[in-house]
Design an enzyme around this catalytic site. Structure first.
Site, PDB file in Angstrom:
ATOM      1  N   ILE A  89       3.174   2.969 138.940  1.00 26.26           N
ATOM      2  CA  ILE A  89       2.199   1.880 138.913  1.00 26.26           C
ATOM      3  C   ILE A  89       1.158   2.287 139.950  1.00 26.26           C
ATOM      4  O   ILE A  89       1.433   2.286 141.134  1.00 26.26           O
ATOM      5  CB  ILE A  89       2.846   0.528 139.245  1.00 26.26           C
ATOM      6  CG1 ILE A  89       3.842   0.155 138.139  1.00 26.26           C
ATOM      7  CG2 ILE A  89       1.773  -0.547 139.410  1.00 26.26           C
ATOM      8  CD1 ILE A  89       4.577  -1.135 138.365  1.00 26.26           C
ATOM      9  N   PRO A  90      -0.033   2.667 139.504  1.00 20.00           N
ATOM     10  CA  PRO A  90      -0.991   3.390 140.350  1.00 20.00           C
ATOM     11  C   PRO A  90      -1.748   2.553 141.375  1.00 20.00           C
ATOM     12  O   PRO A  90      -2.958   2.365 141.278  1.00 20.00           O
ATOM     13  CB  PRO A  90      -1.939   4.001 139.325  1.00 20.00           C
ATOM     14  CG  PRO A  90      -1.956   2.994 138.223  1.00 20.00           C
ATOM     15  CD  PRO A  90      -0.546   2.467 138.144  1.00 20.00           C
ATOM     16  N   CYS A  91      -1.044   2.099 142.406  1.00 20.85           N
ATOM     17  CA  CYS A  91      -1.715   1.343 143.455  1.00 20.85           C
ATOM     18  C   CYS A  91      -2.689   2.227 144.236  1.00 20.85           C
ATOM     19  O   CYS A  91      -3.584   1.710 144.903  1.00 20.85           O
ATOM     20  CB  CYS A  91      -0.710   0.669 144.383  1.00 20.85           C
ATOM     21  SG  CYS A  91       0.541   1.754 145.057  1.00 20.85           S
ATOM     22  N   HIS A  92      -2.562   3.543 144.104  1.00 24.56           N
ATOM     23  CA  HIS A  92      -3.523   4.438 144.766  1.00 24.56           C
ATOM     24  C   HIS A  92      -4.920   4.298 144.163  1.00 24.56           C
ATOM     25  O   HIS A  92      -5.892   4.715 144.770  1.00 24.56           O
ATOM     26  CB  HIS A  92      -3.051   5.898 144.702  1.00 24.56           C
ATOM     27  CG  HIS A  92      -2.940   6.459 143.336  1.00 24.56           C
ATOM     28  ND1 HIS A  92      -1.824   6.268 142.532  1.00 24.56           N
ATOM     29  CD2 HIS A  92      -3.810   7.207 142.607  1.00 24.56           C
ATOM     30  CE1 HIS A  92      -2.017   6.876 141.372  1.00 24.56           C
ATOM     31  NE2 HIS A  92      -3.205   7.456 141.385  1.00 24.56           N
TER      32      HIS A  92
END
Length: 188
Positions: free
Chosen positions: A144-147
């Site tokens: 889950i690309p919180c970056h």
């Protein structure tokens, strides 16, 4: 990432006689590895950034009845070669209703794009600080690309904001490397 996108290195391991499989993604120039642990059934038990010399340091996720523990279809070799190989997950891990809404919104951010904490907050009916807290609590970083969530100052100062609560250390470096690999930032 430093060098070419293929500079991502992946190492897989499975302990003899174990019912789990662990996988690790090593980023060049960073003292952390992304690791995940799967059960024999393919359930995601744990994942996160850790010291690459401590593969047993992952803490399994809490067993919450009805939680979707199926890991996203993530092919680390393909992602290492081309960031566009990343595919979003429809699964959302255990967490509060607010966090699950934020994580769902994060999964919709395409490779090569970013959103600000304010944009995600508006999308889920929340506040930017609460979105930041949900990003920090994300139990499936990278999947889950919180970056891909950046500071509102990003456009003018290139300030990408923190990553998992880290503003200047190894995790902040990981965020910059991932965004460079995905074409958002220039390579160092």
């Amino acid at each position: 990432m430093v060098g070419s996108p293929s500079a991502l290195a992946f190492r897989y391991s499975m302990s003899a006689g174990s019912t789990t499989r662990s996988q690790r993604c090593l980023l060049p120039g960073v003292a952390l590895a992304f690791a995940w642990l799967e059960s024999a059934n393919g359930e995601l038990l744990a994942c996160g950034w850790q010291d690459p010399d401590e593969p047993e340091a992952l803490v399994p996720l809490a067993d919450i009845p009805g939680a979707d523990l199926q890991p996203p279809g993530f092919d680390p070799d393909a992602y290492g070669e081309a960031a566009e190989a990343w595919r979003p997950t429809a699964a959302v891990p255990p967490g509060s209703a607010h966090a699950r809404r934020v994580w769902g919104a994060l999964s919709e951010i395409p490779v090569g794009e970013v959103r600000t904490y304010s944009e995600i907050a508006a999308r889920v009916g929340s506040a930017p600080r609460a979105v930041g807290q949900a990003c920090r609590a994300n139990p499936w970083p990278l999947f889950i690309p919180c970056h891909r969530v950046v500071s509102s100052r990003f456009r003018t100062t290139r300030d990408v904001g923190g990553y998992a609560g880290d503003q200047v250390g190894e995790l902040a470096r990981v965020k910059r490397l991932l965004l460079a690999h995905e074409g958002v930032l220039g390579r160092d």
